[in-house]
Design a protein around this motif. Sequence first.
Motif, PDB file in Angstrom:
ATOM      1  N   ALA A 110      -8.934 -42.145  59.530  1.00 30.44           N
ATOM      2  CA  ALA A 110      -8.026 -43.192  60.008  1.00 30.44           C
ATOM      3  C   ALA A 110      -7.211 -42.699  61.199  1.00 30.44           C
ATOM      4  O   ALA A 110      -7.015 -43.431  62.185  1.00 30.44           O
ATOM      5  CB  ALA A 110      -7.101 -43.640  58.876  1.00 30.44           C
ATOM      6  N   ASN A 111      -6.727 -41.459  61.127  1.00 28.61           N
ATOM      7  CA  ASN A 111      -5.962 -40.894  62.240  1.00 28.61           C
ATOM      8  C   ASN A 111      -6.784 -40.868  63.519  1.00 28.61           C
ATOM      9  O   ASN A 111      -6.289 -41.199  64.608  1.00 28.61           O
ATOM     10  CB  ASN A 111      -5.509 -39.469  61.892  1.00 28.61           C
ATOM     11  N   TYR A 112      -8.038 -40.447  63.382  1.00 26.51           N
ATOM     12  CA  TYR A 112      -8.891 -40.344  64.573  1.00 26.51           C
ATOM     13  C   TYR A 112      -9.169 -41.729  65.155  1.00 26.51           C
ATOM     14  O   TYR A 112      -9.090 -41.922  66.373  1.00 26.51           O
ATOM     15  CB  TYR A 112     -10.208 -39.651  64.223  1.00 26.51           C
ATOM     16  N   LEU A 113      -9.476 -42.693  64.299  1.00 25.52           N
ATOM     17  CA  LEU A 113      -9.764 -44.042  64.790  1.00 25.52           C
ATOM     18  C   LEU A 113      -8.536 -44.650  65.448  1.00 25.52           C
ATOM     19  O   LEU A 113      -8.643 -45.340  66.467  1.00 25.52           O
ATOM     20  CB  LEU A 113     -10.249 -44.924  63.634  1.00 25.52           C
ATOM     21  N   GLN A 114      -7.367 -44.390  64.873  1.00 24.40           N
ATOM     22  CA  GLN A 114      -6.136 -44.886  65.489  1.00 24.40           C
ATOM     23  C   GLN A 114      -5.977 -44.293  66.889  1.00 24.40           C
ATOM     24  O   GLN A 114      -5.557 -44.982  67.823  1.00 24.40           O
ATOM     25  CB  GLN A 114      -4.932 -44.532  64.626  1.00 24.40           C
ATOM     26  N   GLY A 115      -6.343 -43.024  67.036  1.00 27.99           N
ATOM     27  CA  GLY A 115      -6.238 -42.378  68.338  1.00 27.99           C
ATOM     28  C   GLY A 115      -7.213 -42.912  69.369  1.00 27.99           C
ATOM     29  O   GLY A 115      -7.025 -42.696  70.572  1.00 27.99           O
ATOM     30  N   THR A 116      -8.261 -43.593  68.914  1.00 29.27           N
ATOM     31  CA  THR A 116      -9.223 -44.191  69.844  1.00 29.27           C
ATOM     32  C   THR A 116      -8.933 -45.664  70.107  1.00 29.27           C
ATOM     33  O   THR A 116      -9.756 -46.363  70.703  1.00 29.27           O
ATOM     34  CB  THR A 116     -10.660 -44.050  69.313  1.00 29.27           C
ATOM     35  N   GLY A 117      -7.774 -46.126  69.637  1.00 28.50           N
ATOM     36  CA  GLY A 117      -7.351 -47.484  69.967  1.00 28.50           C
ATOM     37  C   GLY A 117      -7.481 -48.509  68.864  1.00 28.50           C
ATOM     38  O   GLY A 117      -7.131 -49.672  69.062  1.00 28.50           O
ATOM     39  N   VAL A 118      -7.983 -48.120  67.691  1.00 25.66           N
ATOM     40  CA  VAL A 118      -8.077 -49.076  66.584  1.00 25.66           C
ATOM     41  C   VAL A 118      -6.672 -49.281  66.010  1.00 25.66           C
ATOM     42  O   VAL A 118      -5.991 -48.316  65.662  1.00 25.66           O
ATOM     43  CB  VAL A 118      -9.028 -48.570  65.481  1.00 25.66           C
ATOM     44  N   ALA A 119      -6.238 -50.527  65.917  1.00 28.23           N
ATOM     45  CA  ALA A 119      -4.880 -50.832  65.465  1.00 28.23           C
ATOM     46  C   ALA A 119      -4.654 -50.361  64.031  1.00 28.23           C
ATOM     47  O   ALA A 119      -5.503 -50.554  63.154  1.00 28.23           O
ATOM     48  CB  ALA A 119      -4.617 -52.329  65.564  1.00 28.23           C
ATOM     49  N   THR A 120      -3.505 -49.758  63.785  1.00 25.05           N
ATOM     50  CA  THR A 120      -3.169 -49.228  62.469  1.00 25.05           C
ATOM     51  C   THR A 120      -3.211 -50.298  61.386  1.00 25.05           C
ATOM     52  O   THR A 120      -3.634 -50.040  60.263  1.00 25.05           O
ATOM     53  CB  THR A 120      -1.763 -48.598  62.496  1.00 25.05           C
ATOM     54  N   ASN A 121      -2.784 -51.522  61.725  1.00 29.29           N
ATOM     55  CA  ASN A 121      -2.721 -52.564  60.696  1.00 29.29           C
ATOM     56  C   ASN A 121      -4.092 -53.094  60.294  1.00 29.29           C
ATOM     57  O   ASN A 121      -4.201 -53.958  59.426  1.00 29.29           O
ATOM     58  CB  ASN A 121      -1.818 -53.721  61.132  1.00 29.29           C
ATOM     59  N   ARG A 122      -5.159 -52.536  60.892  1.00 30.70           N
ATOM     60  CA  ARG A 122      -6.511 -52.898  60.487  1.00 30.70           C
ATOM     61  C   ARG A 122      -7.098 -51.889  59.502  1.00 30.70           C
ATOM     62  O   ARG A 122      -8.221 -52.082  59.020  1.00 30.70           O
ATOM     63  CB  ARG A 122      -7.425 -52.979  61.714  1.00 30.70           C
ATOM     64  N   LEU A 123      -6.359 -50.826  59.204  1.00 29.21           N
ATOM     65  CA  LEU A 123      -6.914 -49.706  58.443  1.00 29.21           C
ATOM     66  C   LEU A 123      -6.344 -49.610  57.026  1.00 29.21           C
ATOM     67  O   LEU A 123      -5.158 -49.819  56.800  1.00 29.21           O
ATOM     68  CB  LEU A 123      -6.642 -48.397  59.180  1.00 29.21           C
ATOM     69  N   GLN A 124      -7.212 -49.266  56.091  1.00 29.39           N
ATOM     70  CA  GLN A 124      -6.832 -48.957  54.721  1.00 29.39           C
ATOM     71  C   GLN A 124      -7.597 -47.698  54.327  1.00 29.39           C
ATOM     72  O   GLN A 124      -8.768 -47.551  54.644  1.00 29.39           O
ATOM     73  CB  GLN A 124      -7.227 -50.096  53.785  1.00 29.39           C
ATOM     74  N   THR A 125      -6.944 -46.753  53.629  1.00 32.11           N
ATOM     75  CA  THR A 125      -7.629 -45.547  53.177  1.00 32.11           C
ATOM     76  C   THR A 125      -7.666 -45.487  51.658  1.00 32.11           C
ATOM     77  O   THR A 125      -6.689 -45.831  50.985  1.00 32.11           O
ATOM     78  CB  THR A 125      -6.955 -44.272  53.721  1.00 32.11           C
ATOM     79  N   LEU A 126      -8.789 -45.026  51.127  1.00 33.49           N
ATOM     80  CA  LEU A 126      -9.003 -44.908  49.688  1.00 33.49           C
ATOM     81  C   LEU A 126      -9.575 -43.534  49.372  1.00 33.49           C
ATOM     82  O   LEU A 126     -10.445 -43.042  50.089  1.00 33.49           O
ATOM     83  CB  LEU A 126      -9.984 -45.973  49.187  1.00 33.49           C
ATOM     84  N   GLY A 127      -9.103 -42.910  48.297  1.00 29.98           N
ATOM     85  CA  GLY A 127      -9.649 -41.638  47.847  1.00 29.98           C
ATOM     86  C   GLY A 127     -10.416 -41.833  46.553  1.00 29.98           C
ATOM     87  O   GLY A 127      -9.820 -42.058  45.509  1.00 29.98           O
ATOM     88  N   MET A 128     -11.736 -41.744  46.623  1.00 27.46           N
ATOM     89  CA  MET A 128     -12.578 -42.005  45.457  1.00 27.46           C
ATOM     90  C   MET A 128     -12.930 -40.726  44.694  1.00 27.46           C
ATOM     91  O   MET A 128     -13.483 -40.785  43.603  1.00 27.46           O
ATOM     92  CB  MET A 128     -13.864 -42.724  45.893  1.00 27.46           C
ATOM     93  N   GLY A 129     -12.649 -39.563  45.288  1.00 23.27           N
ATOM     94  CA  GLY A 129     -12.959 -38.313  44.621  1.00 23.27           C
ATOM     95  C   GLY A 129     -14.431 -38.191  44.294  1.00 23.27           C
ATOM     96  O   GLY A 129     -15.298 -38.538  45.084  1.00 23.27           O
ATOM     97  N   GLU A 130     -14.724 -37.712  43.083  1.00 25.88           N
ATOM     98  CA  GLU A 130     -16.106 -37.502  42.637  1.00 25.88           C
ATOM     99  C   GLU A 130     -16.612 -38.646  41.779  1.00 25.88           C
ATOM    100  O   GLU A 130     -17.669 -38.562  41.156  1.00 25.88           O
ATOM    101  CB  GLU A 130     -16.198 -36.198  41.852  1.00 25.88           C
ATOM    102  N   SER A 131     -15.879 -39.760  41.735  1.00 28.60           N
ATOM    103  CA  SER A 131     -16.133 -40.830  40.761  1.00 28.60           C
ATOM    104  C   SER A 131     -17.327 -41.706  41.085  1.00 28.60           C
ATOM    105  O   SER A 131     -17.808 -42.432  40.211  1.00 28.60           O
ATOM    106  CB  SER A 131     -14.886 -41.711  40.623  1.00 28.60           C
ATOM    107  N   GLN A 132     -17.828 -41.697  42.326  1.00 26.90           N
ATOM    108  CA  GLN A 132     -18.913 -42.603  42.697  1.00 26.90           C
ATOM    109  C   GLN A 132     -20.057 -41.852  43.374  1.00 26.90           C
ATOM    110  O   GLN A 132     -20.357 -42.062  44.555  1.00 26.90           O
ATOM    111  CB  GLN A 132     -18.378 -43.712  43.618  1.00 26.90           C
ATOM    112  N   PRO A 133     -20.740 -40.976  42.640  1.00 33.46           N
ATOM    113  CA  PRO A 133     -21.860 -40.241  43.233  1.00 33.46           C
ATOM    114  C   PRO A 133     -23.024 -41.167  43.544  1.00 33.46           C
ATOM    115  O   PRO A 133     -23.262 -42.155  42.842  1.00 33.46           O
ATOM    116  CB  PRO A 133     -22.228 -39.238  42.143  1.00 33.46           C
ATOM    117  N   ILE A 134     -23.760 -40.835  44.600  1.00 29.59           N
ATOM    118  CA  ILE A 134     -24.969 -41.591  44.934  1.00 29.59           C
ATOM    119  C   ILE A 134     -26.209 -40.737  44.707  1.00 29.59           C
ATOM    120  O   ILE A 134     -27.334 -41.184  44.946  1.00 29.59           O
ATOM    121  CB  ILE A 134     -24.928 -42.099  46.392  1.00 29.59           C
ATOM    122  N   ALA A 135     -26.007 -39.502  44.272  1.00 34.02           N
ATOM    123  CA  ALA A 135     -27.099 -38.577  43.985  1.00 34.02           C
ATOM    124  C   ALA A 135     -26.639 -37.611  42.902  1.00 34.02           C
ATOM    125  O   ALA A 135     -25.458 -37.563  42.553  1.00 34.02           O
ATOM    126  CB  ALA A 135     -27.508 -37.820  45.252  1.00 34.02           C
TER     127      ALA A 135
END
Length: 209
Positions: free
Chosen positions: A161-186
């Motif tokens: 999110a920090n990097y995208l904000q630095g490239t001009g993406v507005a902060t109010n368009r961003l949400q961050t989620l921490g899923m940890g190890e709960s959703q493995p795909i392999a």
Amino acid sequence: MKKTIIAVTLSSLIISGCASNASNSQKGASIGAVIGALAGKGTGDNDKSRYVWGAALGALAGGAIGNYMDNQEEAFREELAGSGVEVYREGDNIRLSIPGNITFSTGSAAIVTNFYPVLENVAKVLNRYEKTKLSIEGHTDSVGDANYNTQLSIQRANSVANYLQGTGVATNRLQTLGMGESQPIASNDTAQGRQQNRRVELRVIPLQS
């Protein structure tokens, strides 16, 4: 022991398109849900979710949604071709799955150099299609303590999110989620599987009115 997912409490706003045989553009016409105006960037430390969606500055209505997302999906596929990023269409949402080998080193939330061009291309499309919001989800493998992995996944999502904000993406368009190890795909039983699970997923969601 049940794993806890630490996340901004906005997941209920992630709205999928209607399941039917209609085209993506036609599906958009049947969606009437409204994404509410919410608070902007939080002020937590780096180990907490610091980004939540802010007040919407424009929205799409009815049949315009599907067509808008069709065009944005095509733009993502073009910009991210050959990068290793998988682009999925899920109703009127777009999901970008970014593999662990181009995102972060093991145990680190610092973005690796090879990840910069990918994020810059993601930002290029997001800045072209401003009537969308972005849910950034960090994922880890199961090595180590589950609580540590959850915190690490949040830190990784915030780094993106920090990097995208630095490239001009507005902060109010961003949400961050921490899923940890709960959703493995392999499977976490192999090195290859663990690398697949260490990933970042970006969900692009249309603003609707």
